[in-house]
Design an enzyme around this catalytic site. Structure first.
Site, PDB file in Angstrom:
ATOM      1  N   LYS A 102       6.512  -5.585   1.351  1.00 29.34           N
ATOM      2  CA  LYS A 102       5.759  -5.726   0.097  1.00 29.34           C
ATOM      3  C   LYS A 102       6.634  -5.308  -1.091  1.00 29.34           C
ATOM      4  O   LYS A 102       6.712  -5.994  -2.085  1.00 29.34           O
ATOM      5  CB  LYS A 102       4.489  -4.861   0.173  1.00 29.34           C
ATOM      6  CG  LYS A 102       3.643  -4.935  -1.056  1.00 29.34           C
ATOM      7  CD  LYS A 102       2.355  -4.141  -0.874  1.00 29.34           C
ATOM      8  CE  LYS A 102       1.651  -3.961  -2.204  1.00 29.34           C
ATOM      9  NZ  LYS A 102       0.457  -3.148  -2.114  1.00 29.34           N
TER      10      LYS A 102
ATOM     11  N   GLY B 152      -0.478  -2.785   1.950  1.00 27.49           N
ATOM     12  CA  GLY B 152       0.368  -3.112   3.096  1.00 27.49           C
ATOM     13  C   GLY B 152      -0.398  -3.150   4.414  1.00 27.49           C
ATOM     14  O   GLY B 152      -0.254  -4.067   5.223  1.00 27.49           O
ATOM     15  N   ARG B 153      -1.262  -2.151   4.625  1.00 28.32           N
ATOM     16  CA  ARG B 153      -1.957  -2.069   5.924  1.00 28.32           C
ATOM     17  C   ARG B 153      -3.118  -3.052   6.042  1.00 28.32           C
ATOM     18  O   ARG B 153      -3.806  -3.070   7.058  1.00 28.32           O
ATOM     19  CB  ARG B 153      -2.403  -0.628   6.190  1.00 28.32           C
ATOM     20  CG  ARG B 153      -3.177   0.024   5.080  1.00 28.32           C
ATOM     21  CD  ARG B 153      -3.298   1.524   5.303  1.00 28.32           C
ATOM     22  NE  ARG B 153      -3.931   2.209   4.181  1.00 28.32           N
ATOM     23  CZ  ARG B 153      -3.302   2.673   3.120  1.00 28.32           C
ATOM     24  NH1 ARG B 153      -1.992   2.499   3.025  1.00 28.32           N
ATOM     25  NH2 ARG B 153      -3.945   3.296   2.167  1.00 28.32           N
TER      26      ARG B 153
ATOM     27  N   LYS C   1      10.055  10.463   2.793  1.00 30.53           N
ATOM     28  CA  LYS C   1      11.045   9.428   2.454  1.00 30.53           C
ATOM     29  C   LYS C   1      12.095   9.985   1.498  1.00 30.53           C
ATOM     30  O   LYS C   1      13.287   9.766   1.673  1.00 30.53           O
ATOM     31  CB  LYS C   1      10.355   8.238   1.764  1.00 30.53           C
ATOM     32  CG  LYS C   1       9.520   7.361   2.669  1.00 30.53           C
ATOM     33  CD  LYS C   1       9.039   6.147   1.866  1.00 30.53           C
ATOM     34  CE  LYS C   1       7.922   5.416   2.573  1.00 30.53           C
ATOM     35  NZ  LYS C   1       7.306   4.382   1.746  1.00 30.53           N
TER      36      LYS C   1
ATOM     37  N   HIS D   1      -7.117   5.894  34.272  1.00 31.29           N
ATOM     38  CA  HIS D   1      -6.219   6.612  35.182  1.00 31.29           C
ATOM     39  C   HIS D   1      -5.227   7.464  34.397  1.00 31.29           C
ATOM     40  O   HIS D   1      -4.191   7.849  34.918  1.00 31.29           O
ATOM     41  CB  HIS D   1      -5.469   5.603  36.053  1.00 31.29           C
ATOM     42  CG  HIS D   1      -6.406   4.729  36.828  1.00 31.29           C
ATOM     43  ND1 HIS D   1      -6.858   5.056  38.086  1.00 31.29           N
ATOM     44  CD2 HIS D   1      -7.017   3.572  36.499  1.00 31.29           C
ATOM     45  CE1 HIS D   1      -7.695   4.120  38.510  1.00 31.29           C
ATOM     46  NE2 HIS D   1      -7.816   3.210  37.554  1.00 31.29           N
TER      47      HIS D   1
ATOM     48  N   GLU E  89      14.001   1.264   6.098  1.00 34.21           N
ATOM     49  CA  GLU E  89      14.106   0.722   7.454  1.00 34.21           C
ATOM     50  C   GLU E  89      14.313  -0.795   7.428  1.00 34.21           C
ATOM     51  O   GLU E  89      15.201  -1.337   8.092  1.00 34.21           O
ATOM     52  CB  GLU E  89      12.828   1.013   8.261  1.00 34.21           C
ATOM     53  CG  GLU E  89      12.602   2.465   8.610  1.00 34.21           C
ATOM     54  CD  GLU E  89      11.778   3.221   7.588  1.00 34.21           C
ATOM     55  OE1 GLU E  89      11.772   2.810   6.402  1.00 34.21           O
ATOM     56  OE2 GLU E  89      11.148   4.222   7.957  1.00 34.21           O
TER      57      GLU E  89
ATOM     58  N   GLU F 146      -3.737   6.177   7.521  1.00 35.70           N
ATOM     59  CA  GLU F 146      -3.008   6.132   6.245  1.00 35.70           C
ATOM     60  C   GLU F 146      -4.010   6.018   5.084  1.00 35.70           C
ATOM     61  O   GLU F 146      -3.738   6.446   3.969  1.00 35.70           O
ATOM     62  CB  GLU F 146      -2.003   4.965   6.229  1.00 35.70           C
ATOM     63  CG  GLU F 146      -0.960   5.097   5.141  1.00 35.70           C
ATOM     64  CD  GLU F 146       0.219   4.142   5.284  1.00 35.70           C
ATOM     65  OE1 GLU F 146       1.289   4.556   5.760  1.00 35.70           O
ATOM     66  OE2 GLU F 146       0.069   2.958   4.911  1.00 35.70           O
TER      67      GLU F 146
HETATM   68  O1  F6P Z   1       4.370   3.947   5.239  1.00 32.22           O
HETATM   69  C1  F6P Z   1       4.242   3.668   3.906  1.00 32.22           C
HETATM   70  C2  F6P Z   1       4.236   2.200   3.606  1.00 32.22           C
HETATM   71  O2  F6P Z   1       4.252   2.073   2.219  1.00 32.22           O
HETATM   72  C3  F6P Z   1       3.039   1.451   4.209  1.00 32.22           C
HETATM   73  O3  F6P Z   1       1.890   1.584   3.476  1.00 32.22           O
HETATM   74  C4  F6P Z   1       3.579   0.070   4.260  1.00 32.22           C
HETATM   75  O4  F6P Z   1       2.812  -0.742   5.092  1.00 32.22           O
HETATM   76  C5  F6P Z   1       4.979   0.331   4.766  1.00 32.22           C
HETATM   77  O5  F6P Z   1       5.365   1.529   4.130  1.00 32.22           O
HETATM   78  C6  F6P Z   1       5.976  -0.769   4.534  1.00 32.22           C
HETATM   79  O6  F6P Z   1       6.134  -1.052   3.155  1.00 32.22           O
HETATM   80  P1  F6P Z   1       6.794  -2.386   2.666  1.00 32.22           P
HETATM   81  O7  F6P Z   1       5.965  -3.531   3.116  1.00 32.22           O
HETATM   82  O8  F6P Z   1       6.827  -2.268   1.168  1.00 32.22           O
HETATM   83  O9  F6P Z   1       8.179  -2.469   3.239  1.00 32.22           O
END
Ligand code: F6P
Length: 524
Positions: free
Chosen positions: A209, A269-270, A513, A386, A215, A355
């Site tokens: 987003k 995002g979620r 972060k 189990h 990452e 979140e």
């Molecule tokens: O973990 C924090 C967060 O901002 C989430 O809300 C989001 O889904 C994720 O990082 C990834 O963010 P992006 O889509 O901006 O890479």
């Protein structure tokens, strides 16, 4: 207009619920069923292919009436209206919350800051459809003229969990394309994924987003370097596409502007799998199935928006969950699907729910004195029977559970499905009603274990009185999965409204972060 600011503990309903709790906290589910033998029919909602049986919860009609009173005093109706109509209910980020607009198939106009967002939603869906069809049919060619065989989704959090969970859940509907997901900054993850891939036939979908996430950018750059070992800069446009709100950053990364799928600030995002973030879903199961997923969610939206609270699935589920969280003091909730396809559902819901509602400051900016977000966990039946179910049956903690089951299996292996369903029912029955000393005694006697009876008796007793809700769905389809996900999205929204918190920001992830960046500079 923002959401109203009402401390739930100051409502009349909260006080009445506190008294009511002290009156019924020790009543056993057996007693509830004895008093109301028709309880299973009374505490049930049937909606399309969904049937929700909430009779095995430690509630009676008065509990429900008071919980609905709480929802009314918390002005839930007003909040629902604001949620669906694009009001700035994510006030701390000054944003609307409109993932529902992405799947709406009834309205021509949904306005955010005076702009109708429907046309851009429709255009993006049309672009996803054309692109998915081209890749699936083999018309889209890689840099050596070969068709695409593998898709790699590069993203994390909401840009990974939603697509990954849905692709896994809809495996039965999948086409020939192989789908992979790279999320962790752990280099071993990306290395494992790319080691067997052919750059000539692989398409990379970078999903972020913000397009600033460490990452995702690290993985995308590693993959680009790997790709450029065998291809040239000009070939990138045939193998890399991106989904983001940050068009400038995508272009800087070197992605062709035709390969950009937009998303918007009013999609969290979620909650974004319904947007172009779902491109990997559309590529994996085809656009028509992706659209059915959206339609299913839209049907749940309509149910939620228009149904009276006493017959409203997300409303009742969220109120019952508040009952356990805030009055019984339960810390966790387990989500237990009886379908191996749904093995990623609890991971996905952990982000969606935790979140969103893991907050300790209310909408007034004040420190909260009551409990908010529940801890979500779970796994699939029958495997988890189990693993951790011993603790749920006989441990010291009270853990409300959602059992999700399907009337039909997808491959029709009847005997397996009968056994699966028998376990689904058996578990809920055991949790609710347990096994008394007399029953254990008789059992041991019958099995000729008379000499050990007194020794074994206490260990073999099941107290029961453990709550569960049965969510039974006709069949796992893109449509029913859409409904199921939307049901949980609305459940968490309602809880946020009543707990008087902002569910749609996530400042709690920022500090870690920042510090990681600081340590990165030092370590480097
Ligand atoms: O973990 C924090 C967060 O901002 C989430 O809300 C989001 O889904 C994720 O990082 C990834 O963010 P992006 O889509 O901006 O890479």
């Amino acid at each position: 207009m923002p959401l109203k600011n009402i401390n739930p503990t100051t409502t009349k309903a909260w006080k009445k619920l506190t008294t009511h709790y002290s009156e019924i906290q020790d009543i056993h589910l057996k007693e509830f069923f004895k008093l109301h033998p028709n309880r299973e029919d009374e505490f049930k909602i049937v909606f399309d292919d969904f049937s929700i049986d909430y009779s095995k919860n430690r509630i009676n009609q008065k509990t429900l009436d008071l919980l609905i009173e709480l929802a009314n005093e918390s002005e839930l109706k007003d909040a629902i209206q604001k949620y669906f109509s694009g009001d700035i209910i994510n006030a701390t980020e000054n944003r609307a919350v409109l993932h529902t607009a992405l799947r709406d198939n009834q309205t021509k106009e949904i306005r955010v800051n005076n702009t109708n967002v429907k046309p851009e939603i429709e255009n993006t869906l049309a672009k996803m459809q054309v692109f998915s069809n081209n890749v699936i049919s083999g018309e889209w060619k890689g840099y050596t003229g070969k068709s695409i065989t593998d898709i790699v989704n590069i993203g994390i959090g909401g840009s990974d969990l939603g697509p990954d969970m849905v692709v896994e859940s809809l495996k039965f509907y999948k086409n020939h394309l192989h789908t992979h997901f790279v999320s962790n900054v752990d280099g071993d993850h990306v290395s494992e994924v790319i080691k067997n891939l052919n750059p000539e036939t692989t398409l990379f979908v970078i999903v972020s987003k913000t397009f600033t996430t460490q990452e995702t950018l690290t993985n995308a750059n590693t993959i680009k370097e790997w790709f450029l070992k065998s291809a040239s800069q000009n070939d990138i446009s045939k193998h890399f596409v991106a989904v983001s709100t940050n068009i400038a950053a995508i272009e800087r990364f070197g992605i062709d502007s035709n390969n950009v799928f937009p998303m918007w600030n009013w999609v969290g995002g979620r909650f974004s799998l319904w947007s172009a973030v779902g491109l990997t879903i559309s590529l994996s199961v085809g656009f028509d199935n992706f659209k059915s997923l959206l339609n299913g969610a839209s049907e749940m939206d309509t149910h939620f928006k228009n149904t009276d609270f006493d017959k409203n699935i997300p409303v009742l589920l969220s109120l019952i969950s508040i009952w356990y969280n805030n009055f019984f003091g339960c810390e966790t909730e387990a989500i237990l699907p009886y379908s191996q396809y749904l093995n990623k559902l609890s991971d996905y819901l952990q982000q969606a729910i935790m979140e969103s509602n893991g907050k300790s400051v209310d909408r007034n900016g004040e420190k909260i004195t009551y409990q908010t977000g529940t801890i979500i966990w779970g796994s699939t039946g029958t495997n988890m029977q189990h693993a951790f179910m011993q603790l749920v049956h006989q441990g010291t903690k009270l853990i409300p559970t959602d059992f999700i089951g399907f009337e039909e299996s997808l491959y029709g292996l009847t005997d397996h499905h009968i056994k699966l369903t028998a376990n689904f029912q058996g578990q809920m029955q055991a949790l609710a009603f347990g096994k008394t000393e007399e029953e254990v005694h008789l059992d041991l006697k019958f099995n000729n274990k008379s000499e050990n009876i007194s020794k074994l008796l206490p260990f073999k007793v099941f107290e029961g009185n453990k709550p569960s809700t049965a969510i039974t769905i006709k069949k796992l389809t893109p449509n029913s999965l859409g409904k199921l996900i939307a049901m949980y999205e609305h459940k968490l929204f309602i809880q946020g409204v009543i707990w008087n918190i902002y569910s749609f920001d996530q400042f709690g992830v920022e500090l870690g972060k920042e510090l990681a960046n600081k340590y990165y500079n030092q370590l480097k």
